[in-house]
Design an enzyme around this catalytic site. Structure first.
Site, PDB file in Angstrom:
ATOM      1  N   SER A 130      37.337 -13.212  38.640  1.00 36.92           N
ATOM      2  CA  SER A 130      36.124 -12.478  39.025  1.00 36.92           C
ATOM      3  C   SER A 130      36.308 -11.787  40.368  1.00 36.92           C
ATOM      4  CB  SER A 130      34.963 -13.476  39.113  1.00 36.92           C
ATOM      5  OG  SER A 130      33.916 -12.953  39.886  1.00 36.92           O
ATOM      6  N   GLU A 132      34.340 -11.949  42.600  1.00 41.05           N
ATOM      7  CA  GLU A 132      33.786 -12.863  43.617  1.00 41.05           C
ATOM      8  C   GLU A 132      34.890 -13.573  44.408  1.00 41.05           C
ATOM      9  OE1 GLU A 132      30.550 -13.752  44.614  1.00 41.05           O
ATOM     10  OE2 GLU A 132      29.821 -12.025  43.496  1.00 41.05           O
ATOM     11  N   TYR A 154      31.134 -20.626  43.235  1.00 39.19           N
ATOM     12  CA  TYR A 154      31.676 -19.925  42.059  1.00 39.19           C
ATOM     13  C   TYR A 154      32.935 -19.148  42.435  1.00 39.19           C
ATOM     14  CZ  TYR A 154      31.887 -16.322  38.363  1.00 39.19           C
ATOM     15  OH  TYR A 154      32.301 -15.473  37.351  1.00 39.19           O
TER      16      TYR A 154
END
Ligand code: NAP
Ligand code: GDP
Length: 324
Positions: A130, A132, A154
């Site tokens: 991701s 992120e 996360y």
């Protein structure tokens, strides 16, 4: 008939990937977790189709925490390709349930890599990374080499997973590819992600069922793409002779307020009159802007995003109109 095994088949990406692989002539096996209420609406049309279900599509019960079942399924199915998409996928929720997030993302990735390493012929593996992982990014447009700097549980877990994928590739010579995917949306997006929350909220206000929509931080910018394009990229990664890491992104960012305005305009509404800020939806810490450079995927895989921002919003609004 190549055999694919998908974890997270009932999710947004899992459902589009299943459709893509079935069209390509794969035998597709999916792992679903048991729950007392059925949550399979994204793949129901395939399960109901007698020419598909039980012939080229098969579902197996297991949870990511259920080691024995997972191992049994992998050995029974003996897949050529594994797409590992399952896990707690919500950034805000990862602040509330960090341990579960770590189990479902970090621990589960190692678990699946180890199961695959034990297969007589280890499959090619796709891991769902991701954007992120870049968090408070050190470059305004991130590349595969941009240092990781995650800002949420996360993001930390996804960074772990991506790094572990690299270790299994270089350490054991396994074909493990990391897709570093930026936000991708569709009418099948989960309803607590901001895009789906906005279009469903606007549809509900237009129908007079509610008056306001509560949101968190409106000052963010994201690189939003279209989910069916991104699952195509996942498949392309596993068709390469060598495994690698690839960013899939559009390279363009939009403000959340632009998304809001366009979605509300679709329903003939002025968003300014219907939005309330609720601190409950503001995250403790998050990247203000994320934008990906997908030139590696474009040059080496021939991948490119095909659906512009405005069209993604329209398709989601159209679908939300029918649901409410
Ligand atoms: P999603 O719609 O939330 O789907 C997640 C899937 O994982 C669902 O099928 C869910 O099953 C399953 N799952 C969750 N916990 C599980 C468990 N303990 N055991 C077994 N299955 C479990 O996510 P998505 O949007 O398709 O994303 C797919 C992957 O890409 C995720 O790993 C996500 O973090 C990552 N990713 C997504 C984006 C994006 O913008 N969509 C961007 C970057 C990375 P249920 O249906 O039973 O809940
Ligand atoms: P994420 O980028 O994977 O976390 O996807 P989301 O769709 O959950 O969030 C995208 C961005 O929208 C984040 O920067 C959130 O802080 C922001 N946002 C603002 N209000 C909300 C809200 O009410 N719900 C969610 N999910 N996100 C919101």
């Amino acid at each position: 008939m190549p055999v694919a095994l998908i974890t997270g088949i009932t999710g947004q990406d899992g459902s589009y990937l299943t459709e893509l692989l079935l069209k390509k002539g794969y035998s597709v096996h999916g792992i679903v977790r048991r729950s007392s209420s059925m949550n399979r609406w994204r793949v129901d049309h395939l399960v109901q189709d007698e020419s598909i279900y039980g012939k080229s599509l098969f579902l197996h019960y297991a949870d990511l925490s259920d080691d024995a079942s997972l191992r049994r399924i992998f050995f029974k199915v003996n897949p050529d390709e594994v797409y590992h998409l399952a896990g707690q996928s919500h950034v805000a929720l990862s602040f509330e349930i960090p341990e579960l997030t770590t189990h479902e993302i970090a621990n589960a990735t190692i678990k699946l890599l180890e199961i695959c390493r034990d297969q007589a012929k280890p499959p090619k593996i796709y891991l769902a990374g991701s954007s992120e992982i870049f968090g408070h990014a050190q470059e305004s447009i991130q590349k595969e080499e941009t240092p990781f700097n995650p800002t949420s549980p996360y993001g930390v877990c996804k960074a772990f997973s991506v790094q572990m994928g690299k270790v299994y590739r270089s350490g054991y010579g396994m074909h493990v590819s990391n897709g570093i995917l930026y936000n991708h949306e569709s009418p099948r997006r989960g309803e607590n992600f901001v895009t789906q929350k906005i279009v469903r909220g606007a549809a509900s206000i237009a129908q007079g069922k509610t008056e306001f929509l509560e949101l968190g931080n409106l000052d963010i910018e994201r690189d939003w793409g279209y989910a069916p394009d991104y699952v195509q990229g996942m498949w392309m990664m596993l068709q390469q002779e060598q495994s690698d890491d690839y960013i899939l992104a559009t390279g363009k960012t939009h403000k959340l307020s632009d998304f809001l305005q366009m979605a509300f305009e679709y329903f003939g509404l002025d968003h300014q009159k219907h939005i309330r800020i609720n601190p409950k939806f503001v995250r403790p810490n998050e990247p203000v802007q994320l934008c990906g450079d997908s030139s590696k995927a474009q040059n080496l895989l021939g991948w490119s995003p095909s659906v512009p921002f405005e069209q993604i919003i329209r398709s989601m609004c159209k679908a939300a109109e029918k649901i409410n």
